[in-house]
Motif scaffolding. Structure first.
Motif, PDB file in Angstrom:
ATOM      1  N   ASN A   1      10.780   0.841  19.073  1.00 48.78           N
ATOM      2  CA  ASN A   1      11.753   0.387  20.195  1.00 48.78           C
ATOM      3  C   ASN A   1      11.106  -0.603  21.173  1.00 48.78           C
ATOM      4  OD1 ASN A   1      14.214   0.718  21.484  1.00 48.78           O
ATOM      5  ND2 ASN A   1      13.258   2.060  23.139  1.00 48.78           N
ATOM      6  N   ALA A   2      11.829  -1.560  21.559  1.00 47.77           N
ATOM      7  CA  ALA A   2      11.295  -2.483  22.477  1.00 47.77           C
ATOM      8  C   ALA A   2      11.569  -1.961  23.706  1.00 47.77           C
ATOM      9  CB  ALA A   2      11.768  -4.066  21.990  1.00 47.77           C
ATOM     10  N   GLY A   3      10.747  -2.254  24.659  1.00 47.14           N
ATOM     11  CA  GLY A   3      11.042  -1.967  26.004  1.00 47.14           C
ATOM     12  C   GLY A   3      10.916  -0.413  26.505  1.00 47.14           C
ATOM     13  N   GLY A   4      10.909  -0.102  27.736  1.00 45.06           N
ATOM     14  CA  GLY A   4      11.053   1.115  27.847  1.00 45.06           C
ATOM     15  C   GLY A   4       9.454   1.822  27.774  1.00 45.06           C
ATOM     16  N   THR A   5       9.764   3.080  27.571  1.00 42.53           N
ATOM     17  CA  THR A   5       8.466   3.852  27.195  1.00 42.53           C
ATOM     18  C   THR A   5       8.620   4.883  25.874  1.00 42.53           C
ATOM     19  OG1 THR A   5       9.304   5.821  28.672  1.00 42.53           O
ATOM     20  CG2 THR A   5       7.705   4.070  29.474  1.00 42.53           C
ATOM     21  N   SER A   6       9.710   4.414  25.067  1.00 41.30           N
ATOM     22  CA  SER A   6       9.738   5.295  23.933  1.00 41.30           C
ATOM     23  C   SER A   6       9.158   4.654  22.684  1.00 41.30           C
ATOM     24  CB  SER A   6      11.353   5.369  23.712  1.00 41.30           C
ATOM     25  OG  SER A   6      11.759   6.297  22.660  1.00 41.30           O
ATOM     26  N   TYR A   7       7.847   4.811  22.750  1.00 47.26           N
ATOM     27  CA  TYR A   7       7.023   4.093  21.955  1.00 47.26           C
ATOM     28  C   TYR A   7       7.204   4.711  20.224  1.00 47.26           C
ATOM     29  CZ  TYR A   7       4.843   2.696  26.002  1.00 47.26           C
ATOM     30  OH  TYR A   7       4.826   2.080  27.444  1.00 47.26           O
ATOM     31  N   GLY A   8       7.676   5.942  20.277  1.00 48.30           N
ATOM     32  CA  GLY A   8       7.581   6.494  19.003  1.00 48.30           C
ATOM     33  C   GLY A   8       8.936   6.381  18.339  1.00 48.30           C
ATOM     34  N   LYS A   9       9.933   5.648  18.913  1.00 49.67           N
ATOM     35  CA  LYS A   9      11.248   5.509  18.422  1.00 49.67           C
ATOM     36  C   LYS A   9      11.347   4.222  17.456  1.00 49.67           C
ATOM     37  CE  LYS A   9      16.058   4.849  19.441  1.00 49.67           C
ATOM     38  NZ  LYS A   9      17.146   4.873  20.564  1.00 49.67           N
ATOM     39  N   LEU A  10      11.248   4.454  16.018  1.00 45.42           N
ATOM     40  CA  LEU A  10      11.321   3.370  15.206  1.00 45.42           C
ATOM     41  C   LEU A  10      12.789   2.944  14.870  1.00 45.42           C
ATOM     42  CD1 LEU A  10       8.557   4.268  12.557  1.00 45.42           C
ATOM     43  CD2 LEU A  10       8.144   2.768  14.326  1.00 45.42           C
ATOM     44  N   THR A  11      12.825   1.611  14.589  1.00 42.58           N
ATOM     45  CA  THR A  11      13.972   0.960  13.964  1.00 42.58           C
ATOM     46  C   THR A  11      13.598   0.508  12.796  1.00 42.58           C
ATOM     47  OG1 THR A  11      14.998   0.399  16.202  1.00 42.58           O
ATOM     48  CG2 THR A  11      15.905  -0.677  14.067  1.00 42.58           C
ATOM     49  N   PHE A  12      14.613   0.979  11.590  1.00 43.13           N
ATOM     50  CA  PHE A  12      14.194   0.581  10.386  1.00 43.13           C
ATOM     51  C   PHE A  12      14.855  -0.504   9.717  1.00 43.13           C
ATOM     52  CE2 PHE A  12      11.566   4.397   9.080  1.00 43.13           C
ATOM     53  CZ  PHE A  12      11.720   5.205  10.241  1.00 43.13           C
ATOM     54  N   GLY A  13      14.310  -1.089   8.878  1.00 48.93           N
ATOM     55  CA  GLY A  13      15.236  -2.197   8.175  1.00 48.93           C
ATOM     56  C   GLY A  13      15.685  -1.543   6.843  1.00 48.93           C
ATOM     57  N   GLN A  14      16.751  -2.188   6.244  1.00 49.11           N
ATOM     58  CA  GLN A  14      17.717  -1.806   5.377  1.00 49.11           C
ATOM     59  C   GLN A  14      16.903  -1.420   4.052  1.00 49.11           C
ATOM     60  OE1 GLN A  14      17.853  -4.662   6.259  1.00 49.11           O
ATOM     61  NE2 GLN A  14      18.856  -5.931   4.959  1.00 49.11           N
ATOM     62  N   GLY A  15      15.646  -1.910   3.763  1.00 50.27           N
ATOM     63  CA  GLY A  15      14.964  -1.746   2.488  1.00 50.27           C
ATOM     64  C   GLY A  15      15.214  -2.853   1.457  1.00 50.27           C
ATOM     65  N   THR A  16      14.132  -2.907   0.798  1.00 50.35           N
ATOM     66  CA  THR A  16      14.200  -3.974  -0.295  1.00 50.35           C
ATOM     67  C   THR A  16      14.071  -2.997  -1.649  1.00 50.35           C
ATOM     68  OG1 THR A  16      13.339  -5.688   0.944  1.00 50.35           O
ATOM     69  CG2 THR A  16      13.010  -5.749  -1.308  1.00 50.35           C
ATOM     70  N   ILE A  17      14.932  -3.280  -2.605  1.00 49.46           N
ATOM     71  CA  ILE A  17      14.764  -2.286  -4.007  1.00 49.46           C
ATOM     72  C   ILE A  17      14.080  -3.248  -4.966  1.00 49.46           C
ATOM     73  CG2 ILE A  17      16.001  -1.341  -5.655  1.00 49.46           C
ATOM     74  CD1 ILE A  17      18.432  -0.907  -3.554  1.00 49.46           C
ATOM     75  N   LEU A  18      12.901  -2.731  -5.207  1.00 53.75           N
ATOM     76  CA  LEU A  18      12.083  -3.561  -5.900  1.00 53.75           C
ATOM     77  C   LEU A  18      12.229  -3.116  -7.426  1.00 53.75           C
ATOM     78  CD1 LEU A  18      10.033  -5.804  -6.942  1.00 53.75           C
ATOM     79  CD2 LEU A  18       8.016  -4.335  -6.122  1.00 53.75           C
ATOM     80  N   THR A  19      12.570  -3.600  -8.445  1.00 51.17           N
ATOM     81  CA  THR A  19      12.207  -3.112  -9.780  1.00 51.17           C
ATOM     82  C   THR A  19      11.528  -4.331 -10.727  1.00 51.17           C
ATOM     83  OG1 THR A  19      14.784  -2.468  -9.902  1.00 51.17           O
ATOM     84  CG2 THR A  19      13.712  -2.583 -11.908  1.00 51.17           C
ATOM     85  N   VAL A  20      10.557  -3.483 -11.269  1.00 51.04           N
ATOM     86  CA  VAL A  20       9.533  -4.314 -12.020  1.00 51.04           C
ATOM     87  C   VAL A  20       9.582  -3.859 -13.493  1.00 51.04           C
ATOM     88  CG1 VAL A  20       7.164  -5.072 -12.407  1.00 51.04           C
ATOM     89  CG2 VAL A  20       8.053  -4.575 -10.146  1.00 51.04           C
ATOM     90  N   HIS A  21      10.109  -4.969 -14.297  1.00 51.08           N
ATOM     91  CA  HIS A  21      10.088  -4.630 -15.805  1.00 51.08           C
ATOM     92  C   HIS A  21       8.991  -5.001 -16.319  1.00 51.08           C
ATOM     93  CE1 HIS A  21      14.272  -3.922 -15.281  1.00 51.08           C
ATOM     94  NE2 HIS A  21      14.711  -5.176 -14.781  1.00 51.08           N
ATOM     95  N   PRO A  22       8.645  -4.174 -17.552  1.00 56.39           N
ATOM     96  CA  PRO A  22       7.456  -4.338 -18.331  1.00 56.39           C
ATOM     97  C   PRO A  22       7.599  -5.586 -19.239  1.00 56.39           C
ATOM     98  CG  PRO A  22       8.660  -2.533 -19.094  1.00 56.39           C
ATOM     99  CD  PRO A  22       9.256  -2.962 -17.816  1.00 56.39           C
TER     100      PRO A  22
ATOM    101  N   ARG B   1       5.047   0.503 -11.997  1.00 52.46           N
ATOM    102  CA  ARG B   1       4.996   1.693 -11.062  1.00 52.46           C
ATOM    103  C   ARG B   1       5.126   1.254  -9.712  1.00 52.46           C
ATOM    104  NH1 ARG B   1      -0.150   1.142 -13.020  1.00 52.46           N
ATOM    105  NH2 ARG B   1      -1.708  -0.057 -11.533  1.00 52.46           N
ATOM    106  N   ASP B   2       5.267  -0.094  -9.239  1.00 47.68           N
ATOM    107  CA  ASP B   2       5.412  -0.610  -8.025  1.00 47.68           C
ATOM    108  C   ASP B   2       7.109  -0.600  -7.821  1.00 47.68           C
ATOM    109  OD1 ASP B   2       3.156  -3.232  -8.595  1.00 47.68           O
ATOM    110  OD2 ASP B   2       2.795  -1.220  -7.631  1.00 47.68           O
ATOM    111  N   SER B   3       7.856  -0.014  -8.720  1.00 47.37           N
ATOM    112  CA  SER B   3       9.260  -0.260  -8.477  1.00 47.37           C
ATOM    113  C   SER B   3       9.515   0.863  -7.526  1.00 47.37           C
ATOM    114  CB  SER B   3       9.941   0.088  -9.828  1.00 47.37           C
ATOM    115  OG  SER B   3      10.040  -0.827 -10.762  1.00 47.37           O
ATOM    116  N   ALA B   4      10.245   0.650  -6.448  1.00 45.60           N
ATOM    117  CA  ALA B   4      10.482   1.395  -5.389  1.00 45.60           C
ATOM    118  C   ALA B   4      11.296   0.799  -4.288  1.00 45.60           C
ATOM    119  CB  ALA B   4       9.179   1.996  -4.750  1.00 45.60           C
ATOM    120  N   VAL B   5      11.572   1.420  -3.321  1.00 51.92           N
ATOM    121  CA  VAL B   5      12.124   0.881  -2.113  1.00 51.92           C
ATOM    122  C   VAL B   5      11.171   0.395  -0.994  1.00 51.92           C
ATOM    123  CG1 VAL B   5      14.060   0.903  -0.356  1.00 51.92           C
ATOM    124  CG2 VAL B   5      14.429   1.819  -2.417  1.00 51.92           C
TER     125      VAL B   5
END
Lengths: 115, 112
Positions: free
Chosen positions: B91-112, B80-84
Motif C-alpha cells: 500500500n502506498a502512503g500511510g503506515t499500512s506497510y503490510g497491505k499488499l495490492t496484487f496484479g491480476q496474474g499472468t497465466i503461463l503455459t509451457v509446452h514440451p 514445470r514452469d507452467s503456473a500463474v
C-alpha cells in the motif's frame, strides 16, 4: 521446519452458519496476513497482524468478518452468518519481520463453500 | 491505492523459450513481490526486491523504481514452469506497510 498450516482445508457450510478458519504461522514469525481468493482471481487483502496487534483490517468486506491473534501466534478468521458470496479460498501468510518488510510464506488455504 | 497492471494476461511458450512477464504500478513503493501459484493452488514467494536485479536459478527479477516497473524473466523455460505468476506491491502512503495490492496474474503455459 514446518510451513504455514491452515485448518480445515475444506469447509462446506450452510448459509447463515458461522465458520472459524485457523492459521498456524511459521514459528517465530511476527507478521500474519489473511487473504481471500475467488476462483480465477488474484488474492485480495483482508487484514494483517503485527504480533497480536491487528494493524489493518480495511480489507474485511463487512462486519460479519473478524480476525484475531490473541497470543501473537495462531490466528482465527471468523465469518458470521455466512452467505453464498463468501465462498472462496481463504489464505494466510506469515513473515519473519515487521509487516511489509520481508518475504511472505503462504499456507495451503481453506476452501470455503457456502451452500 | 496502488494500481497494479500485469502483462501479458496469458502467455504460451515452447520449452526452452525465454519468458518475460511485466508488472507496472502507479505509486512509488519500497519493494515488490513476485509470487508463483501452481496449478494445484499453492502460492510460493519467488522474489521480494527493492532495486536492481535478483536471480534464482532460471528466474530473474528486475525492478526500475523510477519507471515503476518490474519484469520477471524465465530462461530456458520448462513445462514445470507452467503456473500463474503474480506481482504484488505494498500500500502506498500511510503506515499500512503490510497491505499488499496484487496484479491480476499472468497465466503461463509451457509446452514440451
Amino acid at each position: 521446519g514446518a510451513g504455514v498450516s491452515q485448518s480445515p482445508r475444506y469447509k462446506v457450510t450452510k448459509r447463515g452458519q458461522d465458520v472459524a478458519l485457523r492459521c498456524d504461522p511459521i514459528s517465530g514469525h511476527v507478521s500474519l496476513y489473511w487473504y481471500r481468493q475467488a476462483l480465477g482471481q488474484g488474492p485480495e487483502f483482508l487484514t494483517y497482524f503485527n504480533y497480536e496487534a491487528q494493524q489493518d483490517k480495511s480489507g474485511l468486506p463487512n462486519d460479519r468478518f473478524s480476525a484475531e491473534r490473541p497470543e501473537g501466534s495462531i490466528s482465527t478468521l471468523t465469518i458470521q452468518r455466512t452467505e453464498q458470496r463468501d465462498s472462496a479460498m481463504y489464505r494466510c501468510a506469515s513473515s519473519l519481520g515487521q509487516p511489509g518488510l520481508g518475504e511472505q510464506f503462504f499456507g495451503p488455504g481453506t476452501r470455503l463453500t457456502v451452500l | 491505492k496502488n494500481e497494479v497492471e500485469q502483462s501479458p494476461q496469458n502467455l504460451t511458450a515452447q520449452e526452452g523459450e525465454f519468458i518475460t512477464i511485466n508488472c507496472s504500478y502507479s505509486v512509488g513503493i519500497s519493494a515488490l513481490h513476485w509470487l508463483q501459484q501452481h496449478p494445484g493452488g499453492g502460492i510460493v514467494s519467488l522474489f521480494m526486491l527493492s532495486s536492481g536485479k535478483k536471480k534464482h536459478g532460471r528466474l530473474i527479477a528486475t525492478i526500475n523504481i523510477q519507471e515503476k516497473h518490474s519484469s520477471l524473466h524465465i530462461t530456458a523455460s520448462h513445462p514445470r514452469d507452467s503456473a500463474v505468476y503474480i506481482c504484488a506491491v505494498p500500500n502506498a502512503g500511510g503506515t499500512s506497510y503490510g497491505k499488499l495490492t496484487f496484479g491480476q496474474g499472468t497465466i503461463l503455459t509451457v509446452h514440451p
